[in-house]
Design a protein around this motif. Structure first.
Motif, PDB file in Angstrom:
ATOM      1  N   LEU B 122      75.051  66.246  83.506  1.00  0.00           N
ATOM      2  CA  LEU B 122      73.417  66.371  83.382  1.00  0.00           C
ATOM      3  C   LEU B 122      72.931  67.660  83.878  1.00  0.00           C
ATOM      4  CD1 LEU B 122      72.325  62.619  84.005  1.00  0.00           C
ATOM      5  CD2 LEU B 122      73.023  63.727  81.753  1.00  0.00           C
ATOM      6  N   GLN B 123      71.942  68.058  83.254  1.00  0.00           N
ATOM      7  CA  GLN B 123      71.007  69.190  83.606  1.00  0.00           C
ATOM      8  C   GLN B 123      70.191  68.915  84.987  1.00  0.00           C
ATOM      9  OE1 GLN B 123      71.410  72.248  82.328  1.00  0.00           O
ATOM     10  NE2 GLN B 123      73.035  71.114  80.900  1.00  0.00           N
ATOM     11  N   PRO B 124      69.886  69.743  85.635  1.00  0.00           N
ATOM     12  CA  PRO B 124      69.109  69.359  86.971  1.00  0.00           C
ATOM     13  C   PRO B 124      67.901  68.807  86.447  1.00  0.00           C
ATOM     14  CG  PRO B 124      69.933  71.680  87.169  1.00  0.00           C
ATOM     15  CD  PRO B 124      70.567  71.044  85.719  1.00  0.00           C
ATOM     16  N   LYS B 125      67.275  69.194  85.369  1.00  0.00           N
ATOM     17  CA  LYS B 125      65.973  68.592  84.844  1.00  0.00           C
ATOM     18  C   LYS B 125      65.973  66.915  84.688  1.00  0.00           C
ATOM     19  CE  LYS B 125      62.403  70.200  81.677  1.00  0.00           C
ATOM     20  NZ  LYS B 125      61.962  70.959  80.539  1.00  0.00           N
ATOM     21  N   GLU B 126      67.227  66.725  83.850  1.00  0.00           N
ATOM     22  CA  GLU B 126      67.539  65.400  83.725  1.00  0.00           C
ATOM     23  C   GLU B 126      67.922  64.515  84.916  1.00  0.00           C
ATOM     24  OE1 GLU B 126      69.742  65.194  79.576  1.00  0.00           O
ATOM     25  OE2 GLU B 126      70.678  66.356  81.094  1.00  0.00           O
ATOM     26  N   LEU B 127      68.437  65.250  85.859  1.00  0.00           N
ATOM     27  CA  LEU B 127      68.921  64.474  87.142  1.00  0.00           C
ATOM     28  C   LEU B 127      67.684  64.271  87.931  1.00  0.00           C
ATOM     29  CD1 LEU B 127      71.843  66.753  88.344  1.00  0.00           C
ATOM     30  CD2 LEU B 127      71.763  64.296  87.684  1.00  0.00           C
ATOM     31  N   ILE B 128      66.643  64.965  87.754  1.00  0.00           N
ATOM     32  CA  ILE B 128      65.314  64.920  88.697  1.00  0.00           C
ATOM     33  C   ILE B 128      64.480  63.571  87.979  1.00  0.00           C
ATOM     34  CG2 ILE B 128      63.022  65.859  88.960  1.00  0.00           C
ATOM     35  CD1 ILE B 128      64.665  68.645  89.450  1.00  0.00           C
ATOM     36  N   ALA B 129      64.625  63.645  86.741  1.00  0.00           N
ATOM     37  CA  ALA B 129      63.903  62.547  85.826  1.00  0.00           C
ATOM     38  C   ALA B 129      64.555  61.288  86.406  1.00  0.00           C
ATOM     39  CB  ALA B 129      63.931  62.721  84.426  1.00  0.00           C
TER      40      ALA B 129
END
Lengths: 166, 166
Positions: B122-129
């Motif tokens: 996963l992308q960092p953005k997705e991880l944060i979500a």
DNA sequence: GATTCTATGTATAACCT
DNA sequence: TAGGTTATACATAGAAT
């Protein structure tokens, strides 16, 4: 249409009946084929002899069309046997749908619980389990993020050093 | 069998074709009924006009027998298009299964993510979500637990006071 | 589109092999 | 029981309604 007129009722003499069956069966199929060709229709004829043997004829397209439209035919005859048969055929596949949908529902519930929704009716024990799951999730996720970040940093450093060498 | 002999090929004039269809359809059904009676056979005739309208005839017993024996008929065509089209009927149902399964897969993935699993790609953005979702879940859950607890306490107190009154 | 009429082509009942 | 023959009954093409 023969040497003599006959009444339309069961032919009692069994060999006459057999002969007539063979001849008329051929005639019926011929007519079926003809109307199919002449009128661009799809025709199917199914005949079970009194001995239970199956004879049938389908214009080429009908084999397909018939299956597609079978439900309509059975609907028209709403007989239990027809309905039951159709249901029977669908039972296995319906069972699979049910199974998958149930799985679906369960996951949906679990997901909602993990989002803190629909939890009012749960027992304290269950609530605690969910909280634990959330905490575990967070821990795991943060570990993974940390790993990612470390690897990222390492890669960056390596690139930097490469640049320096150049 | 008419004023002139005709070749057995599609009648191009559409109104002639229509008239012939109606006449021959009646003839075919009559013949089917006759062979049924004369020879004690079970007969079914299915005709789809080129317009797609269904006409059919079944000797009384056949309505039942046909349904019972349908699997045998279909078996006979299993090798060819028969199977394909029995499946055709199932296609809509299969589509539903596929849809539900897909939904299922998506939820499964979401659930695994919420547990911190399979997140490496996963992308960092997705991880944060995901982390946010987990945090929200925890917040909601704790609020609910707190509400429960408060309500529980209130009920206990009320019971205590009742007891005192008694 | 469905019905009716009628000359004609077909299907077939009774026989026959 | 299966296939051929033929006299007859029946189905139906074409036309009109």
């Amino acid at each position: 249409m023969g040497r003599g007129k006959i009444e339309i009722k069961r032919i009692e003499n069994s060999s006459n009946r057999q002969v007539t069956f063979a001849k008329r069966r051929a005639g019926l199929v011929k007519k079926a084929r003809e109307i199919g060709v002449l009128c661009d229709a799809e025709v199917g004829v199914v005949i079970f002899s009194s001995a239970g043997k199956l004879y049938d004829f389908w214009t080429p397209k009908t084999t397909f069309a018939f299956a597609v439209r079978l439900p309509r035919i059975l609907e028209k005859y709403q007989t239990n046997s027809g309905k039951i048969l159709w249901d029977e055929k669908h039972k296995s596949i319906s069972a699979e749908i049910d199974r998958v949908k149930k799985e679906n529902d369960n996951m949906q519930i679990e997901l909602r619980h993990m989002k803190g929704e629909d939890v009012n009716s749960l027992q304290p024990k269950e609530l605690i389990a969910i909280e634990e799951a959330l905490t575990n999730g967070q821990t795991n996720l943060r570990d993974k993020m940390m790993d990612h970040w470390k690897m990222h940093r390492r890669n960056e450093k390596m690139l930097e050093e490469e640049h320096k060498l150049l």
